[in-house]
Write an enzyme that holds these catalytic residues in place. Sequence first.
Site, PDB file in Angstrom:
ATOM      1  N   ASP A 182      -7.217  -2.004   3.081  1.00  0.00           N
ATOM      2  CA  ASP A 182      -6.276  -3.100   2.852  1.00  0.00           C
ATOM      3  C   ASP A 182      -6.664  -4.393   3.561  1.00  0.00           C
ATOM      4  O   ASP A 182      -6.047  -5.437   3.325  1.00  0.00           O
ATOM      5  CB  ASP A 182      -4.871  -2.688   3.333  1.00  0.00           C
ATOM      6  CG  ASP A 182      -4.397  -1.410   2.677  1.00  0.00           C
ATOM      7  OD1 ASP A 182      -4.446  -1.340   1.432  1.00  0.00           O
ATOM      8  OD2 ASP A 182      -3.974  -0.489   3.395  1.00  0.00           O
ATOM      9  N   ASP A 218       0.862  -1.175   0.000  1.00  0.00           N
ATOM     10  CA  ASP A 218       0.000   0.000   0.000  1.00  0.00           C
ATOM     11  C   ASP A 218       0.906   1.236   0.000  1.00  0.00           C
ATOM     12  O   ASP A 218       2.104   1.137   0.268  1.00  0.00           O
ATOM     13  CB  ASP A 218      -0.891  -0.030   1.243  1.00  0.00           C
ATOM     14  CG  ASP A 218      -1.752   1.203   1.372  1.00  0.00           C
ATOM     15  OD1 ASP A 218      -2.328   1.629   0.362  1.00  0.00           O
ATOM     16  OD2 ASP A 218      -1.834   1.757   2.482  1.00  0.00           O
ATOM     17  N   ASP A 266      -1.919  -0.776   5.811  1.00  0.00           N
ATOM     18  CA  ASP A 266      -2.257  -0.253   7.144  1.00  0.00           C
ATOM     19  C   ASP A 266      -3.686   0.230   7.285  1.00  0.00           C
ATOM     20  O   ASP A 266      -4.128   0.542   8.385  1.00  0.00           O
ATOM     21  CB  ASP A 266      -1.315   0.906   7.490  1.00  0.00           C
ATOM     22  CG  ASP A 266      -1.683   2.184   6.743  1.00  0.00           C
ATOM     23  OD1 ASP A 266      -1.942   2.106   5.513  1.00  0.00           O
ATOM     24  OD2 ASP A 266      -1.716   3.247   7.379  1.00  0.00           O
TER      25      ASP A 266
END
Length: 334
Positions: A234, A54, A230
């Site tokens: 996700d 990410d 995080d």
Amino acid sequence: MAVSTLIITCPCALALAAPVAQVVASGRLFKNGVYLRSGDALERFAEIDHIVLDKTGTLTLGTPQLVQGPAETLPLAAQLARISRHPLSRAIVDAAGPGPVAQQARERPGLGIEGQIDGTICRLGSAEWVGLDAAPGSDGPNLWFGAGDDVPVQFRFEDQLRADASETLDALRQSGLSVEILSGDTEPAVRKIANALHVDSWRAKVSPQGKADRLEALNGSGKHVLMVGDGLNDAGALSIAHASLAPGGAMDVSQSASDAVYSGGLSGIRTVLMVSKRARAVMLQNFGLAAAYNFIAVPIAVTGNVTPLIAAIAMSASSLVVTLNALRLNGGET
């Protein structure tokens, strides 16, 4: 002879071969700021050959600062932002200060927030979320605020790369791992980060379902994927990946979906993978040592050439050997 054979064939060394290596490796990771949440995580981390990252909060610090936006609209946007833990929403709240919360406000992962302000339906989030078909490009994170039929306005932010991001990704690539970035941010913003980190494979404006679909596709192609993220967006991808990591500052749902939580920067990713590969190698060595012990000692015991005392010493020595071999995991670089 029977007693000696019984003692010699006690499978202590074989039983200790894997658990003692896992315990030592887990302790090594804990000392380096990595907390394992899954019992079989080490084995899966050792199999990783592809990493999906990410962007916001993972590759970047996750504490963006508001740098541009209409001052008269900021208090209204903040009424929606106050219900969210998203880093961009937090930046708006920090800039606006304390205040009220919009009525019936609710958050939609990957899109934004909707609520009522003075009887008007307002939205804060992506360009699509506020009704824009095509939004002006920006090389940094941004949010849009729309109130009723009014023309949406843009808030722009700046977020810094983590200090060890470039070094960590270079080291991962040098170890033979492929890397890609999946982000819900705009294309210019993701391209800027990808170019800075020399990552050729990246995707922008990816929804939570899009991230999960990408992980499913990679799994189906035979890849052993490590997902690092995080945010709320996700969580689905983290649970689908072959193995997953979340930083210590991640949302609770992301930490719950991950196999391990790390702190102290992106170098924790490299540490996890390195220690897990070494742990697997030590486990295999321990199984080999235990097998060699039985191959040599059992025939000697069966032929009556070993007393029970010597058998007990040999059996204890084999257990000690695999334990000492596992303790080697505490040495070397991290």
